[in-house]
Design a protein around this motif. Structure first.
Motif, PDB file in Angstrom:
ATOM      1  N   ASP A  65      -3.712   5.900  16.532  1.00 40.77           N
ATOM      2  CA  ASP A  65      -2.970   6.996  17.165  1.00 40.77           C
ATOM      3  C   ASP A  65      -3.663   8.324  16.923  1.00 40.77           C
ATOM      4  OD1 ASP A  65      -1.231   5.070  17.917  1.00 40.77           O
ATOM      5  OD2 ASP A  65       0.384   5.625  16.543  1.00 40.77           O
ATOM      6  N   ASP A  66      -4.121   8.521  15.685  1.00 36.88           N
ATOM      7  CA  ASP A  66      -4.908   9.705  15.354  1.00 36.88           C
ATOM      8  C   ASP A  66      -6.365   9.273  15.301  1.00 36.88           C
ATOM      9  OD1 ASP A  66      -6.094  11.963  14.398  1.00 36.88           O
ATOM     10  OD2 ASP A  66      -4.918  12.118  12.562  1.00 36.88           O
ATOM     11  N   CYS A  67      -7.123   9.611  16.364  1.00 42.44           N
ATOM     12  CA  CYS A  67      -8.490   9.085  16.447  1.00 42.44           C
ATOM     13  C   CYS A  67      -9.392   9.661  15.367  1.00 42.44           C
ATOM     14  CB  CYS A  67      -9.073   9.367  17.824  1.00 42.44           C
ATOM     15  SG  CYS A  67      -9.244  11.120  18.196  1.00 42.44           S
ATOM     16  N   THR A  68      -9.019  10.794  14.766  1.00 44.61           N
ATOM     17  CA  THR A  68      -9.857  11.372  13.717  1.00 44.61           C
ATOM     18  C   THR A  68      -9.598  10.733  12.359  1.00 44.61           C
ATOM     19  OG1 THR A  68      -8.232  13.126  13.264  1.00 44.61           O
ATOM     20  CG2 THR A  68      -9.913  13.572  14.934  1.00 44.61           C
ATOM     21  N   ARG A  69      -8.413  10.120  12.183  1.00 41.72           N
ATOM     22  CA  ARG A  69      -8.076   9.460  10.912  1.00 41.72           C
ATOM     23  C   ARG A  69      -7.395   8.129  11.188  1.00 41.72           C
ATOM     24  NH1 ARG A  69      -5.028  12.832   6.573  1.00 41.72           N
ATOM     25  NH2 ARG A  69      -5.696  11.005   5.407  1.00 41.72           N
ATOM     26  N   PRO A  70      -8.104   7.137  11.718  1.00 41.08           N
ATOM     27  CA  PRO A  70      -7.495   5.825  11.973  1.00 41.08           C
ATOM     28  C   PRO A  70      -7.162   5.112  10.671  1.00 41.08           C
ATOM     29  CG  PRO A  70      -9.851   5.724  12.328  1.00 41.08           C
ATOM     30  CD  PRO A  70      -9.530   7.171  12.078  1.00 41.08           C
ATOM     31  N   LEU A  71      -6.244   4.166  10.775  1.00 41.05           N
ATOM     32  CA  LEU A  71      -5.837   3.363   9.624  1.00 41.05           C
ATOM     33  C   LEU A  71      -6.246   1.918   9.856  1.00 41.05           C
ATOM     34  CD1 LEU A  71      -2.193   4.712   9.091  1.00 41.05           C
ATOM     35  CD2 LEU A  71      -4.326   5.617   8.152  1.00 41.05           C
ATOM     36  N   VAL A  72      -6.886   1.327   8.878  1.00 39.86           N
ATOM     37  CA  VAL A  72      -7.283  -0.082   8.930  1.00 39.86           C
ATOM     38  C   VAL A  72      -6.458  -0.835   7.900  1.00 39.86           C
ATOM     39  CG1 VAL A  72      -9.159  -1.720   8.603  1.00 39.86           C
ATOM     40  CG2 VAL A  72      -9.613   0.488   9.679  1.00 39.86           C
ATOM     41  N   LEU A  73      -5.709  -1.858   8.329  1.00 42.21           N
ATOM     42  CA  LEU A  73      -4.780  -2.575   7.463  1.00 42.21           C
ATOM     43  C   LEU A  73      -5.317  -3.958   7.119  1.00 42.21           C
ATOM     44  CD1 LEU A  73      -3.055  -0.299   8.780  1.00 42.21           C
ATOM     45  CD2 LEU A  73      -1.118  -1.856   8.700  1.00 42.21           C
ATOM     46  N   LEU A  74      -5.213  -4.324   5.832  1.00 34.07           N
ATOM     47  CA  LEU A  74      -5.596  -5.646   5.347  1.00 34.07           C
ATOM     48  C   LEU A  74      -4.496  -6.172   4.440  1.00 34.07           C
ATOM     49  CD1 LEU A  74      -8.360  -3.606   4.982  1.00 34.07           C
ATOM     50  CD2 LEU A  74      -9.384  -5.867   4.907  1.00 34.07           C
ATOM     51  N   PRO A  75      -4.349  -7.508   4.318  1.00 33.65           N
ATOM     52  CA  PRO A  75      -3.342  -8.075   3.422  1.00 33.65           C
ATOM     53  C   PRO A  75      -3.526  -7.571   1.984  1.00 33.65           C
ATOM     54  CG  PRO A  75      -4.231  -9.770   4.851  1.00 33.65           C
ATOM     55  CD  PRO A  75      -5.065  -8.552   5.075  1.00 33.65           C
ATOM     56  N   TYR A  76      -2.418  -7.365   1.304  1.00 31.66           N
ATOM     57  CA  TYR A  76      -2.442  -6.777  -0.040  1.00 31.66           C
ATOM     58  C   TYR A  76      -2.696  -7.836  -1.102  1.00 31.66           C
ATOM     59  CZ  TYR A  76      -0.949  -4.019  -4.073  1.00 31.66           C
ATOM     60  OH  TYR A  76      -0.890  -3.359  -5.274  1.00 31.66           O
ATOM     61  N   MET A  77      -3.546  -7.488  -2.069  1.00 28.91           N
ATOM     62  CA  MET A  77      -3.828  -8.332  -3.240  1.00 28.91           C
ATOM     63  C   MET A  77      -3.556  -7.471  -4.469  1.00 28.91           C
ATOM     64  SD  MET A  77      -5.185 -11.219  -1.866  1.00 28.91           S
ATOM     65  CE  MET A  77      -6.413 -12.022  -2.883  1.00 28.91           C
ATOM     66  N   CYS A  78      -2.623  -7.894  -5.316  1.00 32.54           N
ATOM     67  CA  CYS A  78      -2.023  -6.981  -6.293  1.00 32.54           C
ATOM     68  C   CYS A  78      -3.008  -6.425  -7.315  1.00 32.54           C
ATOM     69  CB  CYS A  78      -0.861  -7.674  -6.997  1.00 32.54           C
ATOM     70  SG  CYS A  78      -1.332  -9.097  -8.007  1.00 32.54           S
ATOM     71  N   TRP A  79      -4.078  -7.170  -7.670  1.00 42.38           N
ATOM     72  CA  TRP A  79      -5.014  -6.647  -8.672  1.00 42.38           C
ATOM     73  C   TRP A  79      -6.205  -5.948  -8.039  1.00 42.38           C
ATOM     74  CZ3 TRP A  79      -4.903 -11.050 -12.878  1.00 42.38           C
ATOM     75  CH2 TRP A  79      -3.754 -10.864 -13.655  1.00 42.38           C
ATOM     76  N   GLY A  80      -6.244  -5.924  -6.736  1.00 42.92           N
ATOM     77  CA  GLY A  80      -7.184  -5.069  -6.025  1.00 42.92           C
ATOM     78  C   GLY A  80      -8.641  -5.478  -6.125  1.00 42.92           C
ATOM     79  N   ASN A  81      -9.492  -4.482  -6.170  1.00 46.04           N
ATOM     80  CA  ASN A  81     -10.940  -4.681  -6.127  1.00 46.04           C
ATOM     81  C   ASN A  81     -11.424  -5.514  -7.309  1.00 46.04           C
ATOM     82  OD1 ASN A  81     -13.854  -3.565  -6.931  1.00 46.04           O
ATOM     83  ND2 ASN A  81     -13.592  -3.409  -4.721  1.00 46.04           N
ATOM     84  N   LEU A  82     -12.238  -6.520  -7.037  1.00 49.06           N
ATOM     85  CA  LEU A  82     -12.684  -7.444  -8.082  1.00 49.06           C
ATOM     86  C   LEU A  82     -13.571  -6.757  -9.107  1.00 49.06           C
ATOM     87  CD1 LEU A  82     -12.916 -10.282  -9.279  1.00 49.06           C
ATOM     88  CD2 LEU A  82     -14.765 -10.757  -7.642  1.00 49.06           C
ATOM     89  N   LYS A  83     -14.453  -5.878  -8.676  1.00 44.56           N
ATOM     90  CA  LYS A  83     -15.343  -5.220  -9.629  1.00 44.56           C
ATOM     91  C   LYS A  83     -14.555  -4.345 -10.598  1.00 44.56           C
ATOM     92  CE  LYS A  83     -19.536  -2.472 -10.042  1.00 44.56           C
ATOM     93  NZ  LYS A  83     -20.774  -2.051  -9.375  1.00 44.56           N
ATOM     94  N   LEU A  84     -13.604  -3.584 -10.075  1.00 44.53           N
ATOM     95  CA  LEU A  84     -12.787  -2.739 -10.949  1.00 44.53           C
ATOM     96  C   LEU A  84     -11.928  -3.590 -11.872  1.00 44.53           C
ATOM     97  CD1 LEU A  84     -11.660   0.014  -8.408  1.00 44.53           C
ATOM     98  CD2 LEU A  84     -13.614   0.039  -9.982  1.00 44.53           C
ATOM     99  N   PHE A  85     -11.441  -4.729 -11.358  1.00 39.76           N
ATOM    100  CA  PHE A  85     -10.638  -5.624 -12.181  1.00 39.76           C
ATOM    101  C   PHE A  85     -11.466  -6.207 -13.326  1.00 39.76           C
ATOM    102  CE2 PHE A  85      -9.359 -10.086 -12.914  1.00 39.76           C
ATOM    103  CZ  PHE A  85      -8.125  -9.862 -13.494  1.00 39.76           C
ATOM    104  N   LEU A  86     -12.706  -6.623 -13.041  1.00 43.08           N
ATOM    105  CA  LEU A  86     -13.564  -7.175 -14.092  1.00 43.08           C
ATOM    106  C   LEU A  86     -13.823  -6.140 -15.181  1.00 43.08           C
ATOM    107  CD1 LEU A  86     -16.171  -9.114 -11.910  1.00 43.08           C
ATOM    108  CD2 LEU A  86     -14.395 -10.116 -13.358  1.00 43.08           C
ATOM    109  N   ARG A  87     -14.088  -4.907 -14.777  1.00 45.48           N
ATOM    110  CA  ARG A  87     -14.349  -3.868 -15.768  1.00 45.48           C
ATOM    111  C   ARG A  87     -13.108  -3.553 -16.593  1.00 45.48           C
ATOM    112  NH1 ARG A  87     -18.487   0.477 -12.870  1.00 45.48           N
ATOM    113  NH2 ARG A  87     -20.295  -0.939 -12.847  1.00 45.48           N
ATOM    114  N   GLN A  88     -11.950  -3.651 -15.968  1.00 45.62           N
ATOM    115  CA  GLN A  88     -10.713  -3.448 -16.725  1.00 45.62           C
ATOM    116  C   GLN A  88     -10.522  -4.564 -17.746  1.00 45.62           C
ATOM    117  OE1 GLN A  88      -7.251  -3.141 -14.253  1.00 45.62           O
ATOM    118  NE2 GLN A  88      -5.855  -2.797 -15.959  1.00 45.62           N
ATOM    119  N   CYS A  89     -10.850  -5.801 -17.345  1.00 50.91           N
ATOM    120  CA  CYS A  89     -10.746  -6.925 -18.278  1.00 50.91           C
ATOM    121  C   CYS A  89     -11.705  -6.750 -19.450  1.00 50.91           C
ATOM    122  CB  CYS A  89     -11.048  -8.233 -17.555  1.00 50.91           C
ATOM    123  SG  CYS A  89      -9.820  -8.705 -16.330  1.00 50.91           S
ATOM    124  N   LYS A  90     -12.855  -6.163 -19.202  1.00 53.83           N
ATOM    125  CA  LYS A  90     -13.839  -5.966 -20.271  1.00 53.83           C
ATOM    126  C   LYS A  90     -13.315  -5.027 -21.344  1.00 53.83           C
ATOM    127  CE  LYS A  90     -18.803  -5.071 -20.771  1.00 53.83           C
ATOM    128  NZ  LYS A  90     -19.173  -6.470 -21.020  1.00 53.83           N
TER     129      LYS A  90
END
Length: 563
Positions: free
Chosen positions: A358-383
């Motif tokens: 709707d707003d061509c300057t700021r479009p939104l891209v939607l993907l299914p949610y995964m609660c722990w998010g990005n794998l790289k950030l999750f691995l570093r948090q586990c470390k």
């Protein structure tokens, strides 16, 4: 390690049987290649164990080691603390090309108690060109009761010894004939070159005269400068880079790239919007919550999407978007890369599910949610967590994650899709440790330290790229396998940066010289052997994703059973 990886269930069953036999009789046997031998054959500073303290490395045993023409022998080290009888036998599929291998020990006897080295000689006959398959069969008998046979595949490249002499003799005859007529060829060549120069000069003169007499030439340039998009084809060739695949520099180039002719941006953006029109939805159905990640021009939100038929139903989603400072080229970049996995359906992939434009300057891209998010950030948090923290990961769980990534990539390979940027940063994970591979949209902006520009205005994941990708910009399923090996290394180090001490500009030379990232602490030899096979310089020598899935699945099952 340059191997062609091949492995089946029977080899795994055999290795488990040998493990049971060795453990049951308290016999602790070792069979390995020493560090010097591995360096000579494979270019790595490491020992390669086939059997260690009675535990069989079934992955290493099944690796089809490639032996070069110049290498005529292999050195193996072994010992056993208890009485283990052995018998050695060899099979060669092309006896005309290679003689039967020999060893400097007896073909049968007892495995020595002290560490000993024996040599396997593999010499070509010099009569036939080609590749020879060699099988070394090692039969082990414990206390004259139980017998197990292990098979070690090898490949030897053989060439005829007279072949090179024939080529040299033929070339010398050609040189003699060439020398006798060199003067005549020289004068003919000079004459042809002079004629070509005259023709080119005449052609340029004719074009110049024709251009000077053209009545519309000056008005044409004036109309282009005043009418903007009235001549789009001419302007397009001026602003797009010719050295970019498909002439798509505004889509795939470095995010800071500026398009000099602003009037071309609506065309590119409109094209990107048309590609996602069938999955577009209204902006009022999306609610943005907290920011999960933020870069210079991109953001990822935790959001909710209202069901179209029942407004009371909502589902959680990732929402990728850009900031108000983003250029239209960056908007196009996000929309285009978000469509990379679109239309693909697999439990280990996370393709885009909807887009709001709707707003061509700021479009939104939607993907299914995964609660722990990005794998790289999750691995570093586990470390950084305590050992008893619920988010700490066991070795079995890390291998399970690797299996899931390999499964997703195996599906992409079957669909003939090349990811080109497989890494932990482009995967997401949920609370049940289910992992999905995502597209690369916003990755350069959210993880800027993982991308480098090597002077061509294009940011690339240099530390994850295969040598052929660095040198020739060549991407394939085999280059994705290389990146998978680096991703596996990321898993075992809980998100460390590979090749952290290597200058990005030196990566190609570093890899070409045979250097690789070292084996992580607490990483089993079997897993590092898998990584090393993914980093073979020859793409044909790397394993296929289907083979990686099988190997890692069996290793994971072994961990659950014995660890």
């Amino acid at each position: 390690m340059q191997h062609r990886y091949g492995h089946d269930t029977s080899a795994f069953v055999v290795s488990l049987l040998l493990l049971a036999l060795l453990s049951g009789s308290e016999a602790s046997m070792n069979l390995f290649m020493g560090e010097d031998e591995v360096r000579r054959l494979l270019g790595f500073d490491a020992e390669l164990y086939y059997i260690r303290d009675g535990f069989v490395n079934h992955c290493a045993i099944s690796f089809n080691l490639s032996v070069s023409t110049e290498t005529n022998s292999l050195l193996l080290t072994w010992n056993a603390r208890e009485m283990v009888n052995y018998h050695l036998a060899f099979h060669v599929d092309r006896p005309l090309a290679m003689k039967p291998p020999t060893v400097n020990i007896s073909s049968s006897g007892q495995v020595p108690r002290a560490l000993s080295v024996f040599k396997v000689s593999m010499r070509c006959t010099g009569q036939v060109d080609g590749e020879v398959s060699v099988l070394m069969k090692l039969s082990l008998t414990i206390e004259s009761r139980n017998r197990t046979v292990l098979t070690f595949p090898r490949r030897k490249h053989c060439y005829r010894t007279l072949h090179a002499r024939e080529i040299i003799a033929a070339s010398s005859d050609v040189d003699a004939n060439t020398a006798s007529s060199s003067t005549r060829v020289f004068y003919i060549s000079v004459g042809v070159c002079c004629a070509a120069i005259v023709l080119v000069a005449l052609l340029l003169a004719a074009l110049h005269v024709r251009g000077a007499r053209s009545p519309d030439s000056s008005s044409l340039f004036d109309s282009e400068s005043t009418q903007g998009l009235s001549q789009p084809s001419t302007q397009t060739t001026q602003c797009l880079r010719a050295d970019t695949p498909n002439n798509a520099a505004p889509v795939s180039a470095y995010p800071s790239l500026k398009i000099e002719r602003n009037e071309l941006k609506p065309l590119l953006l409109a094209d990107a919007q048309r590609r996602v029109r069938d999955i577009a939805l209204s902006r009022d159905r999306v609610t943005l919550h907290q920011v999960l990640q933020e870069g210079t021009f991109g953001r990822i939100y935790h959001g909710t999407l209202v069901d179209e038929r029942d407004p009371t139903l909502k589902k959680e989603v990732f929402v990728k978007t850009v900031t108000e400072h983003a250029s239209e080229a960056q908007v196009v970049l996000m929309l285009t890369e978000s469509c990379k996995l679109r239309g693909l359906h697999h439990r280990n992939l996370l393709p885009v599910c909807a887009v709001c434009v709707d707003d061509c300057t700021r479009p939104l891209v939607l993907l299914p949610y995964m609660c722990w998010g990005n794998l790289k950030l999750f691995l570093r948090q586990c470390k950084m967590t305590e050992a008893n923290n619920p988010q700490s990961l066991s070795q079995q769980e890390l291998v399970s994650i690797a299996v899931q990534v390999a499964c997703g990539m195996s599906y992409l390979t079957k669909r003939e899709v090349v990811h080109q940027d497989l890494a932990a940063r482009n995967c997401v994970i949920d609370g049940s440790l289910a992992v999905r591979i995502t597209d690369t949209a916003l990755a350069r902006d959210l993880f800027p330290m993982d991308y480098h520009c090597l002077g061509d205005n294009v940011n690339r994941p240099v530390r994850w790229m295969a040598l052929e990708s660095l040198l020739h910009n060549s991407f394939s399923s085999a280059s994705d396998v290389w990146a998978f090996g680096v991703t596996l290394w990321e898993l075992m180090t809980l998100g460390q940066t590979p090749y952290a001490d290597v200058d990005p500009f030196e990566m190609a030379a570093y890899l070409k010289d045979g250097y690789r990232i070292p084996q992580p602490c607490n990483c089993p030899d079997e897993l590092f052997a898998v990584m090393a096979c993914c980093w073979a310089l020859d793409p044909d020598e790397r394993p296929k994703f289907q083979q990686l899935v099988q190997c890692l699945t069996e290793f994971h099952a072994a961990l659950l059973a014995y660890v």
